[in-house]
Design a protein around this motif. Structure first.
Motif, PDB file in Angstrom:
ATOM      1  N   SER A 305       0.849  -1.188   0.000  1.00  0.00           N
ATOM      2  CA  SER A 305       0.000   0.000   0.000  1.00  0.00           C
ATOM      3  C   SER A 305       0.884   1.238   0.000  1.00  0.00           C
ATOM      4  CB  SER A 305      -0.903  -0.020   1.237  1.00  0.00           C
ATOM      5  OG  SER A 305      -1.612   1.190   1.366  1.00  0.00           O
ATOM      6  N   LEU A 306       0.291   2.417  -0.259  1.00  0.00           N
ATOM      7  CA  LEU A 306       1.085   3.643  -0.192  1.00  0.00           C
ATOM      8  C   LEU A 306       1.338   4.073   1.245  1.00  0.00           C
ATOM      9  CD1 LEU A 306      -0.938   6.899  -0.904  1.00  0.00           C
ATOM     10  CD2 LEU A 306      -2.043   4.747  -0.302  1.00  0.00           C
ATOM     11  N   ASP A 307       0.608   3.506   2.227  1.00  0.00           N
ATOM     12  CA  ASP A 307       0.722   4.000   3.593  1.00  0.00           C
ATOM     13  C   ASP A 307       0.410   2.893   4.588  1.00  0.00           C
ATOM     14  OD1 ASP A 307       0.840   6.245   5.607  1.00  0.00           O
ATOM     15  OD2 ASP A 307      -1.217   5.589   5.922  1.00  0.00           O
ATOM     16  N   VAL A 308       1.217   2.812   5.637  1.00  0.00           N
ATOM     17  CA  VAL A 308       1.053   1.760   6.642  1.00  0.00           C
ATOM     18  C   VAL A 308      -0.264   1.910   7.396  1.00  0.00           C
ATOM     19  CG1 VAL A 308       2.351   3.013   8.423  1.00  0.00           C
ATOM     20  CG2 VAL A 308       2.229   0.511   8.502  1.00  0.00           C
ATOM     21  N   GLY A 309      -0.696   3.136   7.640  1.00  0.00           N
ATOM     22  CA  GLY A 309      -1.969   3.344   8.316  1.00  0.00           C
ATOM     23  C   GLY A 309      -3.144   2.894   7.471  1.00  0.00           C
ATOM     24  N   LEU A 310      -3.083   3.184   6.175  1.00  0.00           N
ATOM     25  CA  LEU A 310      -4.153   2.740   5.276  1.00  0.00           C
ATOM     26  C   LEU A 310      -4.176   1.221   5.154  1.00  0.00           C
ATOM     27  CD1 LEU A 310      -4.045   5.380   2.388  1.00  0.00           C
ATOM     28  CD2 LEU A 310      -5.557   5.302   4.375  1.00  0.00           C
TER      29      LEU A 310
END
Length: 432
Positions: A305-310
């Motif tokens: 993903s582009l972001d660990v939180g997402l």
């Protein structure tokens, strides 16, 4: 918030011969905010134009590239007088007006003193469509979700971040304080609005609410730009990422997306997601040769993903899992850690990650990057586990390598490998 890309914008402003600049990145990573802050702090005034659903401005650029006429139209639209060299002209959502994108070439040639900064998404796709992208006439910078070091600054921990950057040993002395912050980052990720929500309230679930809305907005973007069939396939790929990263072997397997799925049916969807900045594709290399790109096997890859939180939001990982470290978090921690490392390598270190696996599938190196004329095999450990069987075997086979292990353990130098704390990845000078 402190975005490190600001320093590159300041270098651009002070350069003698500058091209128009484009900030490229996925939606909602902070492009507009950064340019407006840049303009407000370092220019006399800002003339801001948003091309999204802006019929008047689209029509203005459709009528040609006479610079005087364009500047008059921009002044009328924004209500701002334009002073050459003193006004920052911002073209936002520039991908929505192809003629405006093309006009940057003419601004550079005929009005080199005008300061123009554009922000756009999906520009990776635009370049390949032959639609007048001003190749060679613009400077492009990529903006990503906030990396861990930017996250520390947002939390008011700038001194801690500066200490980590300045003295690696001193940084290790504060590991007991840094590691809980790293765990918070695993949950909040680096989408600026999610980080801001957490900073304001101190409640992790407030960040998750923002992330859920971002995921919804991304799905709407996919539906807007792709056909129904391609959008469905893009959703299937996107939704499969947590399952892929949750496995020991994180190689992307088309059959795990959908039973009977074939590569040729999904490759265009993956390409679109990657070009839109929503996923990071990490190809396998056949051998650690220089340059790594020459040994890339595009048929075998990992997808992040582009972001660990997402990623956590997509996986349905709630805040209690992260805080208590329950079994669900422990089970998925390896996926979050590898996602985190990939993200820091790209956004914090500015390198392109690959991975290596043996032809017989026995042995794998999580990431391999190239920087400063050297190659760095990287093994990722989510805890303090210091066993590196695959990395050691790889290092013995390719003795010219500069092996690195990222783990929660402190700095440690061995004859064949250096261990770097996970929280220090973003300072590439500390581990190169």
């Amino acid at each position: 918030m402190n975005r490190f890309l600001m320093s590159e914008l300041l270098e651009w402003k002070s350069s003698a011969r500058k091209k128009p600049i484009i900030i490229n990145g996925a939606r909602q990573v902070g492009k507009t905010w950064l340019l407006k802050k840049f303009g407000a702090q370092y220019f006399k005034n800002v003339a801001y134009v948003n091309f999204d659903n802006n019929i008047a401005m689209n029509r203005l650029f459709e009528e040609g590239y006479d610079i005087s006429r364009l500047l008059t139209g921009i002044q009328a639209e924004t209500g701002q007088r334009i002073f050459e060299g003193e006004t920052l002209i911002i073209f936002d959502e520039i991908q929505e007006c192809q003629k405006a994108l093309t006009s940057l070439k003419y601004f550079r040639e005929n009005a080199p003193g005008q300061m123009i900064a554009a922000a756009g998404s999906l520009l990776g796709l635009t370049v390949h469509r032959g639609t007048g992208y001003p190749v060679g006439n613009v400077k492009t910078l990529d903006l990503y979700p906030m990396n861990f070091r930017e996250f520390l600054d947002a939390l008011g921990e700038q001194s801690l971040r500066e200490l980590m950057d300045f003295d690696e040993t001193a940084g290790s002395s504060f590991a007991s304080k840094i590691i809980p912050l790293l765990r918070q980052y695993y949950f909040t990720g680096g989408m600026p609005e999610a980080v801001a929500a957490f900073v304001e309230s101190g409640v992790l679930d407030d960040a998750r609410e923002i992330q859920s809305q971002i995921l919804f907005d991304y799905r709407r973007d996919v539906s807007k730009h792709l056909s129904m069939l391609e959008a469905e396939r893009a959703f299937e790929v996107w939704d499969s990422i947590p399952a892929h990263l949750g496995k020991e072997n994180k190689k992307f397997i088309f059959g795990h997306v959908k039973e009977g799925a074939r590569a040729k049916s999904y490759r265009s969807a993956i390409t679109w997601l990657a070009e839109a900045g929503l996923v990071t594709k990490v190809p396998r290399i056949s051998k650690p040769g220089m340059p790594l790109s020459a040994y890339s096997d595009e048929q075998s890859f990992k997808l992040f993903s582009l972001d660990v939180g997402l990623l956590g939001a997509l996986a349905g990982l709630d805040s209690s899992c992260v805080i208590s470290g329950n079994e669900l978090f422990k089970e998925f921690k390896g996926a979050l850690t590898e996602q985190y490392v990939c993200q820091q390598l790209v956004s914090g270190c500015g390198v392109t990650p690959y991975y290596w696996s043996a032809d017989n599938s026995r042995g794998e190196i999580d990431f391999i990057v190239q920087s400063g004329g050297k190659i760095y095999p990287i093994e990722v450990k989510s805890e303090e586990n210091l066993r590196s069987k695959s990395l050691r075997a790889f290092s013995e086979k390719y003795q010219h390598m500069n092996s690195r292990r990222f783990s929660l353990s402190g700095y440690r130098e061995e004859s064949w490998m250096r261990n770097i704390p996970l929280y220090a990845i973003g300072n590439i000078e500390a581990w190169r």
